[in-house]
Scaffold this motif. Structure first.
Motif, PDB file in Angstrom:
ATOM      1  N   MET A 158      -4.789  -4.370  -1.666  1.00 37.25           N
ATOM      2  CA  MET A 158      -5.163  -2.964  -1.705  1.00 37.25           C
ATOM      3  C   MET A 158      -5.912  -2.715  -3.014  1.00 37.25           C
ATOM      4  O   MET A 158      -5.439  -3.099  -4.073  1.00 37.25           O
ATOM      5  N   ASN A 159      -7.069  -2.068  -2.918  1.00 39.55           N
ATOM      6  CA  ASN A 159      -7.823  -1.825  -4.148  1.00 39.55           C
ATOM      7  C   ASN A 159      -7.167  -0.720  -4.987  1.00 39.55           C
ATOM      8  O   ASN A 159      -6.313   0.017  -4.517  1.00 39.55           O
ATOM      9  N   GLN A 160      -7.593  -0.620  -6.223  1.00 39.83           N
ATOM     10  CA  GLN A 160      -6.942   0.273  -7.180  1.00 39.83           C
ATOM     11  C   GLN A 160      -7.039   1.739  -6.772  1.00 39.83           C
ATOM     12  O   GLN A 160      -6.071   2.491  -6.935  1.00 39.83           O
ATOM     13  N   LEU A 161      -8.165   2.184  -6.248  1.00 39.10           N
ATOM     14  CA  LEU A 161      -8.301   3.588  -5.837  1.00 39.10           C
ATOM     15  C   LEU A 161      -7.304   3.927  -4.725  1.00 39.10           C
ATOM     16  O   LEU A 161      -6.668   4.983  -4.757  1.00 39.10           O
ATOM     17  N   LYS A 162      -7.145   3.040  -3.751  1.00 40.80           N
ATOM     18  CA  LYS A 162      -6.181   3.270  -2.678  1.00 40.80           C
ATOM     19  C   LYS A 162      -4.761   3.321  -3.233  1.00 40.80           C
ATOM     20  O   LYS A 162      -3.942   4.121  -2.781  1.00 40.80           O
ATOM     21  N   GLN A 163      -4.457   2.482  -4.208  1.00 37.79           N
ATOM     22  CA  GLN A 163      -3.135   2.496  -4.834  1.00 37.79           C
ATOM     23  C   GLN A 163      -2.879   3.832  -5.528  1.00 37.79           C
ATOM     24  O   GLN A 163      -1.801   4.416  -5.390  1.00 37.79           O
ATOM     25  N   ILE A 164      -3.874   4.309  -6.265  1.00 39.10           N
ATOM     26  CA  ILE A 164      -3.734   5.588  -6.973  1.00 39.10           C
ATOM     27  C   ILE A 164      -3.517   6.723  -5.981  1.00 39.10           C
ATOM     28  O   ILE A 164      -2.636   7.566  -6.173  1.00 39.10           O
ATOM     29  N   ILE A 165      -4.312   6.751  -4.910  1.00 41.15           N
ATOM     30  CA  ILE A 165      -4.174   7.800  -3.894  1.00 41.15           C
ATOM     31  C   ILE A 165      -2.783   7.739  -3.262  1.00 41.15           C
ATOM     32  O   ILE A 165      -2.127   8.776  -3.081  1.00 41.15           O
ATOM     33  N   LEU A 166      -2.308   6.543  -2.958  1.00 45.15           N
ATOM     34  CA  LEU A 166      -0.977   6.387  -2.382  1.00 45.15           C
ATOM     35  C   LEU A 166       0.105   6.870  -3.341  1.00 45.15           C
ATOM     36  O   LEU A 166       1.034   7.591  -2.943  1.00 45.15           O
ATOM     37  N   ILE A 174       7.168   6.112  -8.908  1.00 44.81           N
ATOM     38  CA  ILE A 174       7.089   5.312 -10.139  1.00 44.81           C
ATOM     39  C   ILE A 174       7.408   3.845  -9.868  1.00 44.81           C
ATOM     40  O   ILE A 174       6.626   2.967 -10.258  1.00 44.81           O
ATOM     41  N   PRO A 175       8.513   3.528  -9.185  1.00 46.48           N
ATOM     42  CA  PRO A 175       8.751   2.107  -8.891  1.00 46.48           C
ATOM     43  C   PRO A 175       7.622   1.466  -8.072  1.00 46.48           C
ATOM     44  O   PRO A 175       7.259   0.312  -8.305  1.00 46.48           O
ATOM     45  N   LEU A 176       7.071   2.235  -7.127  1.00 47.74           N
ATOM     46  CA  LEU A 176       5.961   1.697  -6.340  1.00 47.74           C
ATOM     47  C   LEU A 176       4.754   1.422  -7.239  1.00 47.74           C
ATOM     48  O   LEU A 176       4.126   0.360  -7.144  1.00 47.74           O
ATOM     49  N   ALA A 177       4.431   2.367  -8.103  1.00 43.99           N
ATOM     50  CA  ALA A 177       3.284   2.176  -9.010  1.00 43.99           C
ATOM     51  C   ALA A 177       3.490   0.936  -9.879  1.00 43.99           C
ATOM     52  O   ALA A 177       2.561   0.141 -10.068  1.00 43.99           O
ATOM     53  N   LEU A 178       4.686   0.764 -10.399  1.00 39.14           N
ATOM     54  CA  LEU A 178       4.963  -0.410 -11.235  1.00 39.14           C
ATOM     55  C   LEU A 178       4.907  -1.697 -10.419  1.00 39.14           C
ATOM     56  O   LEU A 178       4.507  -2.745 -10.940  1.00 39.14           O
ATOM     57  N   SER A 179       5.275  -1.623  -9.139  1.00 41.01           N
ATOM     58  CA  SER A 179       5.190  -2.819  -8.286  1.00 41.01           C
ATOM     59  C   SER A 179       3.740  -3.229  -8.042  1.00 41.01           C
ATOM     60  O   SER A 179       3.467  -4.379  -7.694  1.00 41.01           O
ATOM     61  N   PHE A 180       2.812  -2.291  -8.215  1.00 42.67           N
ATOM     62  CA  PHE A 180       1.379  -2.586  -8.105  1.00 42.67           C
ATOM     63  C   PHE A 180       0.817  -3.131  -9.424  1.00 42.67           C
ATOM     64  O   PHE A 180      -0.397  -3.256  -9.575  1.00 42.67           O
ATOM     65  N   ASP A 181       1.693  -3.386 -10.383  1.00 41.08           N
ATOM     66  CA  ASP A 181       1.298  -3.832 -11.729  1.00 41.08           C
ATOM     67  C   ASP A 181       0.459  -2.789 -12.466  1.00 41.08           C
ATOM     68  O   ASP A 181      -0.348  -3.121 -13.337  1.00 41.08           O
ATOM     69  N   MET A 182       0.653  -1.531 -12.125  1.00 39.79           N
ATOM     70  CA  MET A 182       0.001  -0.449 -12.837  1.00 39.79           C
ATOM     71  C   MET A 182       0.706  -0.316 -14.185  1.00 39.79           C
ATOM     72  O   MET A 182       1.927  -0.456 -14.257  1.00 39.79           O
TER      73      MET A 182
END
Length: 156
Positions: free
Chosen positions: A1-9, A25-33
């Motif tokens: 999943m690209n970064q923009l899609k991750q941010i929107i999610l 927050i846990p989801l964002a951290l799981s994306f290595d954000m």
């Protein structure tokens, strides 16, 4: 999943009732954000519904009460929110802050905004209080998600 899609999610998940920052927050951290971006995106997302709830919930509840089948739903939502937000009723803005700040089940921006709207608390003061509470909530969740803060139930 690209970064923009991750941010929107992440922003969208933060704006959902019940989930809010607690899940985003846990989801964002799981994306290595990185934690700063995760915090900002989830905070903004969690706050998106607040002004709309504060402004429109009383009008929607009033409209629903005009119809017998919707009146029961409106009454149930109001009773349920007021029951959960009894400290908001008692302590007003301080209660609202605590209700939003501590990430417990069925607390947060949505329910806090709903109760503040039903109590007809000042819009500006309520929104600022909710924003501050969401900052604290996000910090607590971030500290737990990073393993800095832990909780144990019962015992040692």
């Amino acid at each position: 999943m690209n970064q923009l899609k991750q941010i929107i999610l992440i922003v969208a998940m933060s704006a959902l009732p019940v989930l809010e920052q607690k899940a985003a927050i846990p989801l964002a951290l799981s994306f290595d954000m990185n934690w700063i971006e995760a915090f900002i995106y989830t905070w903004v997302g969690a706050l998106v519904p607040a002004p709309f709830i504060l402004l429109f919930v009383p009008k929607v509840i009033e409209w629903m009460r005009r119809f017998e089948h919707l009146k029961k739903i409106a009454d149930w939502y109001e009773h349920s929110a007021m029951k959960r937000g009894k400290n908001i009723v008692k302590y007003e803005l301080l209660g609202l802050f605590a209700f939003v700040a501590f990430p417990l089940p069925m607390t947060g921006v949505w329910t806090g905004s709903f109760v503040a709207a039903l109590l007809k608390l000042d819009f500006r003061k309520s929104l600022l209080t909710i924003m501050a509470g969401a900052v604290v909530c996000g910090c607590i969740i971030m500290l737990v998600a990073q393993g800095v803060l832990t909780f144990t139930l019962g015992g040692k």
